[in-house]
Design a protein around this motif. Structure first.
Motif, PDB file in Angstrom:
ATOM      1  N   PRO A  71       0.903  -8.337 -14.198  1.00  0.00           N
ATOM      2  CA  PRO A  71       0.853  -8.032 -12.764  1.00  0.00           C
ATOM      3  C   PRO A  71       0.461  -6.574 -12.533  1.00  0.00           C
ATOM      4  N   LYS A  72      -0.271  -6.356 -11.444  1.00  0.00           N
ATOM      5  CA  LYS A  72      -0.765  -5.018 -11.140  1.00  0.00           C
ATOM      6  C   LYS A  72      -0.704  -4.777  -9.633  1.00  0.00           C
ATOM      7  N   TYR A  73      -0.485  -3.516  -9.259  1.00  0.00           N
ATOM      8  CA  TYR A  73      -0.507  -3.114  -7.859  1.00  0.00           C
ATOM      9  C   TYR A  73      -1.337  -1.842  -7.742  1.00  0.00           C
ATOM     10  N   ALA A  74      -1.959  -1.665  -6.587  1.00  0.00           N
ATOM     11  CA  ALA A  74      -2.833  -0.513  -6.376  1.00  0.00           C
ATOM     12  C   ALA A  74      -2.680   0.013  -4.959  1.00  0.00           C
ATOM     13  N   ILE A  75      -3.033   1.280  -4.779  1.00  0.00           N
ATOM     14  CA  ILE A  75      -3.074   1.903  -3.462  1.00  0.00           C
ATOM     15  C   ILE A  75      -4.399   2.652  -3.320  1.00  0.00           C
ATOM     16  N   LEU A  76      -4.649   3.153  -2.127  1.00  0.00           N
ATOM     17  CA  LEU A  76      -5.854   3.930  -1.855  1.00  0.00           C
ATOM     18  C   LEU A  76      -5.561   5.420  -1.989  1.00  0.00           C
ATOM     19  N   GLY A  77      -6.580   6.163  -2.418  1.00  0.00           N
ATOM     20  CA  GLY A  77      -6.501   7.616  -2.436  1.00  0.00           C
ATOM     21  C   GLY A  77      -7.418   8.198  -1.377  1.00  0.00           C
ATOM     22  N   ASN A  78      -7.503   9.507  -1.341  1.00  0.00           N
ATOM     23  CA  ASN A  78      -8.364  10.142  -0.346  1.00  0.00           C
ATOM     24  C   ASN A  78      -9.843   9.826  -0.562  1.00  0.00           C
ATOM     25  N   TRP A  79     -10.251   9.644  -1.825  1.00  0.00           N
ATOM     26  CA  TRP A  79     -11.671   9.432  -2.082  1.00  0.00           C
ATOM     27  C   TRP A  79     -12.140   8.031  -1.727  1.00  0.00           C
ATOM     28  N   GLU A  80     -11.283   7.023  -1.820  1.00  0.00           N
ATOM     29  CA  GLU A  80     -11.702   5.704  -1.352  1.00  0.00           C
ATOM     30  C   GLU A  80     -12.036   5.745   0.139  1.00  0.00           C
ATOM     31  N   ARG A  87     -13.341  -1.562   1.720  1.00  0.00           N
ATOM     32  CA  ARG A  87     -12.000  -2.000   1.328  1.00  0.00           C
ATOM     33  C   ARG A  87     -11.977  -3.447   0.864  1.00  0.00           C
ATOM     34  N   LYS A  88     -12.724  -4.318   1.556  1.00  0.00           N
ATOM     35  CA  LYS A  88     -12.716  -5.721   1.170  1.00  0.00           C
ATOM     36  C   LYS A  88     -13.316  -5.925  -0.218  1.00  0.00           C
ATOM     37  N   GLY A  89     -14.376  -5.198  -0.508  1.00  0.00           N
ATOM     38  CA  GLY A  89     -14.986  -5.300  -1.833  1.00  0.00           C
ATOM     39  C   GLY A  89     -14.074  -4.792  -2.916  1.00  0.00           C
ATOM     40  N   LEU A  90     -13.397  -3.670  -2.651  1.00  0.00           N
ATOM     41  CA  LEU A  90     -12.456  -3.117  -3.623  1.00  0.00           C
ATOM     42  C   LEU A  90     -11.274  -4.052  -3.807  1.00  0.00           C
ATOM     43  N   GLU A  91     -10.785  -4.592  -2.706  1.00  0.00           N
ATOM     44  CA  GLU A  91      -9.654  -5.518  -2.766  1.00  0.00           C
ATOM     45  C   GLU A  91     -10.004  -6.750  -3.593  1.00  0.00           C
ATOM     46  N   ASN A  98      -5.885  -9.748 -11.005  1.00  0.00           N
ATOM     47  CA  ASN A  98      -4.458  -9.974 -10.764  1.00  0.00           C
ATOM     48  C   ASN A  98      -3.769  -8.698 -10.300  1.00  0.00           C
ATOM     49  N   CYS A  99      -4.431  -8.001  -9.380  1.00  0.00           N
ATOM     50  CA  CYS A  99      -3.898  -6.746  -8.841  1.00  0.00           C
ATOM     51  C   CYS A  99      -3.895  -6.832  -7.320  1.00  0.00           C
ATOM     52  N   ARG A 100      -2.780  -6.484  -6.718  1.00  0.00           N
ATOM     53  CA  ARG A 100      -2.659  -6.517  -5.257  1.00  0.00           C
ATOM     54  C   ARG A 100      -2.776  -5.108  -4.695  1.00  0.00           C
ATOM     55  N   LEU A 101      -3.702  -4.931  -3.767  1.00  0.00           N
ATOM     56  CA  LEU A 101      -3.879  -3.650  -3.093  1.00  0.00           C
ATOM     57  C   LEU A 101      -2.884  -3.556  -1.943  1.00  0.00           C
ATOM     58  N   LEU A 102      -2.059  -2.518  -1.963  1.00  0.00           N
ATOM     59  CA  LEU A 102      -1.031  -2.315  -0.945  1.00  0.00           C
ATOM     60  C   LEU A 102      -1.415  -1.137  -0.058  1.00  0.00           C
ATOM     61  N   VAL A 103      -1.548  -1.388   1.235  1.00  0.00           N
ATOM     62  CA  VAL A 103      -1.842  -0.330   2.205  1.00  0.00           C
ATOM     63  C   VAL A 103      -0.753  -0.381   3.274  1.00  0.00           C
ATOM     64  N   ASN A 104       0.231   0.493   3.143  1.00  0.00           N
ATOM     65  CA  ASN A 104       1.415   0.483   4.013  1.00  0.00           C
ATOM     66  C   ASN A 104       2.102  -0.880   3.966  1.00  0.00           C
ATOM     67  N   GLU A 105       2.317  -1.350   2.749  1.00  0.00           N
ATOM     68  CA  GLU A 105       2.922  -2.665   2.534  1.00  0.00           C
ATOM     69  C   GLU A 105       3.996  -2.589   1.458  1.00  0.00           C
ATOM     70  N   CYS A 106       4.923  -3.532   1.535  1.00  0.00           N
ATOM     71  CA  CYS A 106       5.957  -3.691   0.517  1.00  0.00           C
ATOM     72  C   CYS A 106       5.834  -5.079  -0.097  1.00  0.00           C
ATOM     73  N   VAL A 107       6.136  -5.166  -1.372  1.00  0.00           N
ATOM     74  CA  VAL A 107       6.151  -6.449  -2.056  1.00  0.00           C
ATOM     75  C   VAL A 107       7.344  -6.472  -3.003  1.00  0.00           C
ATOM     76  N   LEU A 108       7.977  -7.629  -3.106  1.00  0.00           N
ATOM     77  CA  LEU A 108       9.118  -7.785  -3.994  1.00  0.00           C
ATOM     78  C   LEU A 108       8.616  -8.347  -5.324  1.00  0.00           C
ATOM     79  N   HIS A 109       8.682  -7.533  -6.353  1.00  0.00           N
ATOM     80  CA  HIS A 109       8.210  -7.937  -7.680  1.00  0.00           C
ATOM     81  C   HIS A 109       9.385  -8.490  -8.481  1.00  0.00           C
ATOM     82  N   GLU A 110       9.297  -9.749  -8.853  1.00  0.00           N
ATOM     83  CA  GLU A 110      10.364 -10.403  -9.602  1.00  0.00           C
ATOM     84  C   GLU A 110      10.135 -10.227 -11.095  1.00  0.00           C
TER      85      GLU A 110
END
Length: 250
Positions: A71-80, A87-91, A98-110
């Motif tokens: 499992p993987k999670y990602a966020i945006l930086g200033n350069w993106e 954003r849609k292409g990067l997402e 198998n990586c979820r892009l989080l932009v002001n989001e929370c996810v519960l990782h089990e």
């Protein structure tokens, strides 16, 4: 290192940040090989993965070097943001790995009966971060990790926890077990050019932070030096790093 209780589920986390990836060559292959050898339970990308939209296909190729089952999670930086990355292409590139892009989001990782709340904030400099997401999330877990590209986010979160009242008048808006204990950031490149431990130039959004651990108040912060560069392709006194953590979940 990390918090938790003895005997709890130990979660191995790898942080990759500030790749500024343009192509997949021996260096990028070595990064992926290093991550594979660490056998992480979770991989997080904390922003500035690509600077321009034209590099998204190469980044997608890079992501395919990783174990898709991890499992993987990602966020945006200033350069993106500043580089106009779609954003849609990067997402889509992240999702294929198998990586979820989080932009002001929370996810519960089990993780084997234990849970880690992961909050991803938008960039502090070029984005529109919503810090309340990290403090008033409807989701809750005793283990809470914030991903935020700029380390300057930490001071905002710390101040908000200290002074913002809730409806019940309590000082801690997150409540017991919900407020973030840890935060992972990048952005600074460790100064990129650091002389005798002193980094004369750091980008806006770095705040008072340079690299490594910052403890003493929550969330405790780790600032990775990252893996790429901005401007001149040089690093002096700030070697690139693949950051690795073990968190014993409560």
């Amino acid at each position: 290192g990390g918090p938790g209780r003895p005997g709890g589920r130990k979660l191995k986390i790898v942080q990759l940040t500030d790749l500024h990836l343009r192509s997949v060559d021996a260096y990028e292959e070595d990064i992926a090989r290093t991550v594979t050898e660490l056998r992480p339970d979770l991989v997080v990308f904390t922003g500035d993965s690509v600077d321009r939209n034209m590099f998204v296909p190469a980044f997608s190729e890079f992501l395919q070097l990783f174990d898709r089952e991890t499992p993987k999670y990602a966020i945006l930086g200033n350069w993106e943001h500043a580089g106009g990355v779609d954003r849609k292409g990067l997402e889509a590139a992240y999702e294929a790995a198998n990586c979820r892009l989080l932009v002001n989001e929370c996810v519960l990782h089990e993780a084997d009966g234990a849970a880690l709340l992961v909050t991803g904030l938008d960039d502090l400099v070029e984005g529109q971060p919503d810090h309340e997401v990290a403090l008033w999330s409807q989701l809750s877990a005793p283990n809470h990790l914030v991903l935020a590209h700029c380390p300057g986010h930490r001071d905002i979160l710390t101040a908000a926890r200290r002074v913002e009242p809730t409806l019940t008048g309590q000082a801690d808006p997150g409540g017991a077990g919900a407020a973030p204990q840890f935060m992972l950031s990048g952005h600074t490149h460790g100064g990129q050019v650091a002389l005798l431990g002193f980094a004369p130039l750091r980008p806006r959004g770095s705040g008072r932070y340079h690299s490594g651990w910052y403890r003493g108040s929550q969330p405790e912060l780790y600032v990775s030096r990252g893996l790429g560069w901005s401007g001149l392709p040089v690093r002096i006194g700030a070697p690139p790093e693949v950051a690795f953590f073990e968190w014993t979940l409560s």
